[in-house]
Motif scaffolding. Structure first.
Motif, PDB file in Angstrom:
ATOM      1  N   ALA A  21       0.199  -6.497 -23.709  1.00 21.62           N
ATOM      2  CA  ALA A  21       0.984  -5.612 -22.946  1.00 21.62           C
ATOM      3  C   ALA A  21       0.556  -5.561 -22.224  1.00 21.62           C
ATOM      4  O   ALA A  21      -1.177  -6.680 -21.642  1.00 21.62           O
ATOM      5  CB  ALA A  21       0.712  -4.193 -23.773  1.00 21.62           C
ATOM      6  N   SER A  24      -3.634  -0.428 -20.708  1.00 24.00           N
ATOM      7  CA  SER A  24      -3.461   1.316 -20.531  1.00 24.00           C
ATOM      8  C   SER A  24      -4.168   1.532 -21.497  1.00 24.00           C
ATOM      9  O   SER A  24      -4.493   1.607 -23.072  1.00 24.00           O
ATOM     10  CB  SER A  24      -1.776   1.206 -20.182  1.00 24.00           C
ATOM     11  OG  SER A  24      -0.927   1.415 -21.983  1.00 24.00           O
ATOM     12  N   LEU A  27      -2.979   2.877 -25.565  1.00 21.75           N
ATOM     13  CA  LEU A  27      -2.169   1.697 -26.328  1.00 21.75           C
ATOM     14  C   LEU A  27      -2.542   1.216 -27.637  1.00 21.75           C
ATOM     15  O   LEU A  27      -1.255   1.379 -28.374  1.00 21.75           O
ATOM     16  CB  LEU A  27      -2.298   0.721 -25.332  1.00 21.75           C
ATOM     17  CG  LEU A  27      -1.086  -0.452 -26.097  1.00 21.75           C
ATOM     18  CD1 LEU A  27       0.838  -0.294 -25.614  1.00 21.75           C
ATOM     19  CD2 LEU A  27      -1.692  -2.006 -24.616  1.00 21.75           C
ATOM     20  N   LYS A  30      -1.293   4.402 -29.928  1.00 23.89           N
ATOM     21  CA  LYS A  30       0.055   4.501 -29.945  1.00 23.89           C
ATOM     22  C   LYS A  30       0.908   3.383 -30.799  1.00 23.89           C
ATOM     23  O   LYS A  30       1.859   3.833 -31.873  1.00 23.89           O
ATOM     24  CB  LYS A  30       0.362   4.103 -28.375  1.00 23.89           C
ATOM     25  CG  LYS A  30       2.214   4.200 -27.955  1.00 23.89           C
ATOM     26  CD  LYS A  30       2.314   4.268 -26.964  1.00 23.89           C
ATOM     27  CE  LYS A  30       3.690   5.098 -26.703  1.00 23.89           C
ATOM     28  NZ  LYS A  30       4.981   4.669 -25.994  1.00 23.89           N
ATOM     29  N   SER A  79       9.623  -2.145 -28.326  1.00 17.58           N
ATOM     30  CA  SER A  79      10.551  -1.714 -27.299  1.00 17.58           C
ATOM     31  C   SER A  79       9.182  -0.444 -26.606  1.00 17.58           C
ATOM     32  O   SER A  79       9.657   0.032 -25.800  1.00 17.58           O
ATOM     33  CB  SER A  79      11.559  -0.018 -28.043  1.00 17.58           C
ATOM     34  OG  SER A  79      11.332   0.564 -29.099  1.00 17.58           O
ATOM     35  N   ILE A  80       7.694  -0.649 -27.232  1.00 16.19           N
ATOM     36  CA  ILE A  80       6.757   0.261 -26.557  1.00 16.19           C
ATOM     37  C   ILE A  80       6.868   0.047 -25.193  1.00 16.19           C
ATOM     38  O   ILE A  80       6.909  -1.277 -24.693  1.00 16.19           O
ATOM     39  CB  ILE A  80       5.469   0.095 -27.340  1.00 16.19           C
ATOM     40  CG1 ILE A  80       5.666   0.485 -29.100  1.00 16.19           C
ATOM     41  CG2 ILE A  80       4.739   0.691 -26.465  1.00 16.19           C
ATOM     42  CD1 ILE A  80       4.735  -0.261 -29.354  1.00 16.19           C
ATOM     43  N   ASP A  81       7.153   1.173 -23.942  1.00 19.55           N
ATOM     44  CA  ASP A  81       6.459   0.522 -22.423  1.00 19.55           C
ATOM     45  C   ASP A  81       5.152  -0.049 -22.454  1.00 19.55           C
ATOM     46  O   ASP A  81       4.512   0.057 -23.031  1.00 19.55           O
ATOM     47  CB  ASP A  81       6.267   2.229 -22.711  1.00 19.55           C
ATOM     48  CG  ASP A  81       6.421   1.795 -20.382  1.00 19.55           C
ATOM     49  OD1 ASP A  81       6.920   1.376 -19.847  1.00 19.55           O
ATOM     50  OD2 ASP A  81       5.508   3.054 -20.649  1.00 19.55           O
ATOM     51  N   LYS A  82       5.226  -1.121 -21.766  1.00 18.98           N
ATOM     52  CA  LYS A  82       4.468  -1.927 -20.823  1.00 18.98           C
ATOM     53  C   LYS A  82       3.939  -3.061 -22.466  1.00 18.98           C
ATOM     54  O   LYS A  82       3.259  -3.832 -21.779  1.00 18.98           O
ATOM     55  CB  LYS A  82       3.073  -1.207 -21.475  1.00 18.98           C
ATOM     56  CG  LYS A  82       3.347  -0.513 -19.539  1.00 18.98           C
ATOM     57  CD  LYS A  82       2.113   0.824 -19.358  1.00 18.98           C
ATOM     58  CE  LYS A  82       2.496   1.603 -18.095  1.00 18.98           C
ATOM     59  NZ  LYS A  82       0.792   1.971 -17.831  1.00 18.98           N
ATOM     60  N   TYR A  84       4.966  -6.395 -23.355  1.00 18.34           N
ATOM     61  CA  TYR A  84       5.507  -7.646 -22.778  1.00 18.34           C
ATOM     62  C   TYR A  84       6.524  -8.638 -24.507  1.00 18.34           C
ATOM     63  O   TYR A  84       7.082  -9.112 -23.971  1.00 18.34           O
ATOM     64  CB  TYR A  84       4.739  -8.519 -22.379  1.00 18.34           C
ATOM     65  CG  TYR A  84       4.847  -8.944 -20.711  1.00 18.34           C
ATOM     66  CD1 TYR A  84       5.266  -8.576 -20.194  1.00 18.34           C
ATOM     67  CD2 TYR A  84       3.554  -8.202 -20.253  1.00 18.34           C
ATOM     68  CE1 TYR A  84       5.766  -8.128 -18.455  1.00 18.34           C
ATOM     69  CE2 TYR A  84       3.299  -8.113 -18.979  1.00 18.34           C
ATOM     70  CZ  TYR A  84       4.409  -7.928 -18.488  1.00 18.34           C
ATOM     71  OH  TYR A  84       3.910  -7.376 -16.818  1.00 18.34           O
TER      72      TYR A  84
END
Length: 87
Positions: A21, A24, A27, A30, A79-82, A84
């Motif tokens: 990812a 951030s 992360l 999360k 599906s987590i933002d950021k 890849y």
């Protein structure tokens, strides 16, 4: 790929996800929270950051009891933002 996993895994089994990812804050926390929602327990993820700090690799190992857990977490973690990719 999902059907091939079923052939090679015997449950229960330890299964490690590697999440790539954009780095951030928060992360890792999360990812752990999401994994704990589906498979409660204590987790010690391993974080590696790229040389320039732009990307992170987070490895987290679960004890899976069935293939549906493994497949569901692939989809959810992906599906987590950021994020890849999830390996």
């Amino acid at each position: 790929m999902k059907s091939n996993l079923k052939k090679f895994l015997k449950f229960p089994t330890l299964f490690t996800y590697k999440i790539i990812a954009i780095s951030s804050p928060g992360l890792v926390e999360k990812i752990v929270k999401i994994v704990q929602l589906y498979i409660p327990g204590e987790y010690n993820p391993v974080l590696k950051t790229s040389g320039k700090g732009k990307y992170s690799s987070i490895s987290i190992t679960i004890t899976a009891t069935h293939i549906q857990q493994v497949e569901a977490l692939y989809d959810i973690l992906g599906s987590i933002d950021k994020v890849y990719m999830v390996l």
